[in-house]
Scaffold this motif. Structure first.
Motif, PDB file in Angstrom:
ATOM      1  N   ARG A  83     -23.635 -32.022  49.105  1.00 23.65           N
ATOM      2  CA  ARG A  83     -25.067 -32.260  49.306  1.00 23.65           C
ATOM      3  C   ARG A  83     -25.369 -33.733  49.487  1.00 23.65           C
ATOM      4  NH1 ARG A  83     -25.519 -27.842  45.879  1.00 23.65           N
ATOM      5  NH2 ARG A  83     -25.446 -29.133  44.010  1.00 23.65           N
ATOM      6  N   ARG A  84     -24.589 -34.582  48.873  1.00 22.45           N
ATOM      7  CA  ARG A  84     -24.830 -36.013  48.963  1.00 22.45           C
ATOM      8  C   ARG A  84     -24.214 -36.636  50.207  1.00 22.45           C
ATOM      9  NH1 ARG A  84     -25.796 -38.778  44.226  1.00 22.45           N
ATOM     10  NH2 ARG A  84     -26.086 -40.509  45.660  1.00 22.45           N
ATOM     11  N   THR A  85     -23.160 -36.010  50.766  1.00 25.55           N
ATOM     12  CA  THR A  85     -22.500 -36.597  51.927  1.00 25.55           C
ATOM     13  C   THR A  85     -22.799 -35.855  53.220  1.00 25.55           C
ATOM     14  OG1 THR A  85     -20.502 -35.274  51.632  1.00 25.55           O
ATOM     15  CG2 THR A  85     -20.549 -37.425  50.556  1.00 25.55           C
ATOM     16  N   THR A  86     -23.099 -34.572  53.136  1.00 23.55           N
ATOM     17  CA  THR A  86     -23.338 -33.667  54.276  1.00 23.55           C
ATOM     18  C   THR A  86     -22.136 -33.577  55.227  1.00 23.55           C
ATOM     19  OG1 THR A  86     -24.424 -35.291  55.715  1.00 23.55           O
ATOM     20  CG2 THR A  86     -25.838 -34.018  54.203  1.00 23.55           C
ATOM     21  N   ASP A  87     -20.975 -33.994  54.773  1.00 20.29           N
ATOM     22  CA  ASP A  87     -19.765 -33.906  55.581  1.00 20.29           C
ATOM     23  C   ASP A  87     -18.658 -33.359  54.687  1.00 20.29           C
ATOM     24  OD1 ASP A  87     -17.100 -35.701  56.469  1.00 20.29           O
ATOM     25  OD2 ASP A  87     -18.221 -34.793  58.112  1.00 20.29           O
ATOM     26  N   VAL A  88     -18.043 -32.251  55.103  1.00 19.50           N
ATOM     27  CA  VAL A  88     -17.042 -31.575  54.283  1.00 19.50           C
ATOM     28  C   VAL A  88     -15.857 -32.490  53.975  1.00 19.50           C
ATOM     29  CG1 VAL A  88     -15.435 -29.627  54.191  1.00 19.50           C
ATOM     30  CG2 VAL A  88     -17.732 -29.304  55.088  1.00 19.50           C
ATOM     31  N   GLN A  89     -15.420 -33.243  54.953  1.00 20.66           N
ATOM     32  CA  GLN A  89     -14.267 -34.114  54.740  1.00 20.66           C
ATOM     33  C   GLN A  89     -14.602 -35.215  53.730  1.00 20.66           C
ATOM     34  OE1 GLN A  89     -12.581 -35.786  58.286  1.00 20.66           O
ATOM     35  NE2 GLN A  89     -10.963 -36.836  57.185  1.00 20.66           N
ATOM     36  N   ASP A  90     -15.768 -35.833  53.862  1.00 16.69           N
ATOM     37  CA  ASP A  90     -16.167 -36.863  52.903  1.00 16.69           C
ATOM     38  C   ASP A  90     -16.323 -36.273  51.507  1.00 16.69           C
ATOM     39  OD1 ASP A  90     -16.153 -38.812  54.835  1.00 16.69           O
ATOM     40  OD2 ASP A  90     -18.328 -38.831  55.117  1.00 16.69           O
ATOM     41  N   ALA A  91     -16.910 -35.082  51.428  1.00 12.73           N
ATOM     42  CA  ALA A  91     -17.071 -34.424  50.126  1.00 12.73           C
ATOM     43  C   ALA A  91     -15.712 -34.151  49.498  1.00 12.73           C
ATOM     44  CB  ALA A  91     -17.871 -33.130  50.278  1.00 12.73           C
ATOM     45  N   GLY A  92     -14.761 -33.709  50.303  1.00  8.30           N
ATOM     46  CA  GLY A  92     -13.415 -33.473  49.802  1.00  8.30           C
ATOM     47  C   GLY A  92     -12.759 -34.746  49.290  1.00  8.30           C
ATOM     48  N   ASP A  93     -12.977 -35.852  50.014  1.00 12.83           N
ATOM     49  CA  ASP A  93     -12.442 -37.140  49.564  1.00 12.83           C
ATOM     50  C   ASP A  93     -13.050 -37.549  48.222  1.00 12.83           C
ATOM     51  OD1 ASP A  93     -10.948 -37.265  51.886  1.00 12.83           O
ATOM     52  OD2 ASP A  93     -12.286 -38.704  52.892  1.00 12.83           O
ATOM     53  N   VAL A  94     -14.353 -37.350  48.096  1.00 11.89           N
ATOM     54  CA  VAL A  94     -15.034 -37.700  46.853  1.00 11.89           C
ATOM     55  C   VAL A  94     -14.491 -36.860  45.701  1.00 11.89           C
ATOM     56  CG1 VAL A  94     -17.259 -37.593  45.636  1.00 11.89           C
ATOM     57  CG2 VAL A  94     -17.132 -38.587  47.934  1.00 11.89           C
TER      58      VAL A  94
END
Length: 166
Positions: free
Chosen positions: A23-34
Motif C-alpha cells: 500500500r505504501r509503495t504501490t509496486d509489488v517488486q518494491d514491496a517485496g524488497d521492503v
C-alpha cells in the motif's frame, strides 16, 4: 530455537507486512524488497523483537523506517533523472490523469504530510488502535490520538478541496 522462532514470526506476520508495504509503495517488486529488508532486520535483531502481538507492531515500525529509507532513495533517483532530463533534447510527454472519485481521494491523501499518511494508514487500513499506532510510531498514546485527530481534519480539508463532502 532461534530459527524456529523466526519462522513462526515470518509465517504469522508476512502477509500483514507485505500488504502494508504494498500500500505504501504501490509496486509489488518494491514491496517485496521492503519486506525482505524488514525480515532481515527481524532476523538480525530477533532478541529485540517482542513476543506475541507486540511483535507485529515492532515489525510495522521496522517496515515504516525501511519504507522511509526507500522513499528517500526514490527521491534521490527522481532528482537525478530530472537533471538528466533537463540536459536531454527530447521533450517530455504531457499526460493528464482522469479524475474519478477514487483518484480524487488518492490525490487528497497524497497531498497529506507523510506523518499524517502514516497515522491514518495505521489506524484506517491496518486496523490498529491509536495506542498500537503509538507504539509503531514511537510516541505516547495521547500523542497518537492528537496526531490522528489533526490528520483526519487535514484529510477532510483536502477532500473538500477535491469536491468531496463528508
Amino acid at each position: 530455537m532461534r530459527s524456529a522462532r523466526f519462522e513462526r514470526e515470518y509465517a504469522a506476520h508476512y502477509k500483514s507486512i507485505f500488504t502494508y508495504a504494498l500500500r505504501r509503495t504501490t509496486d509489488v517488486q518494491d514491496a517485496g524488497d521492503v519486506v525482505a529488508e524488514v525480515f532481515l532486520t527481524a532476523w538480525r535483531r530477533l532478541d529485540d523483537m517482542p513476543e506475541g502481538p507486540q511483535g507485529l507492531l515492532w515489525l510495522y515500525g521496522v517496515a515504516r523506517r525501511t519504507l522511509a529509507n526507500h522513499d528517500r532513495a526514490r527521491r534521490r533517483h527522481e532528482r537525478l533523472a530530472a537533471k538528466v532530463q533537463a540536459h536531454s533534447a527530447s521533450p517530455l510527454l504531457d499526460i493528464s490523469a482522469a479524475h474519478d472519485s477514487a483518484g480524487s481521494v488518492a490525490a487528497a491523501f497524497g497531498r497529506l504530510r507523510p506523518d499524517d499518511q502514516d497515522i491514518l494508514g495505521l489506524v484506517a487500513v491496518e486496523g490498529l488502535t491509536p495506542a498500537e499506532a503509538a507504539e509503531v510510531l514511537g510516541c505516547t498514546a495521547v500523542n497518537a490520538r492528537v496526531r490522528l485527530h489533526r490528520a483526519r481534519a487535514r484529510f477532510a480539508r483536502e477532500l473538500g478541496a477535491e469536491g468531496i463532502d463528508l
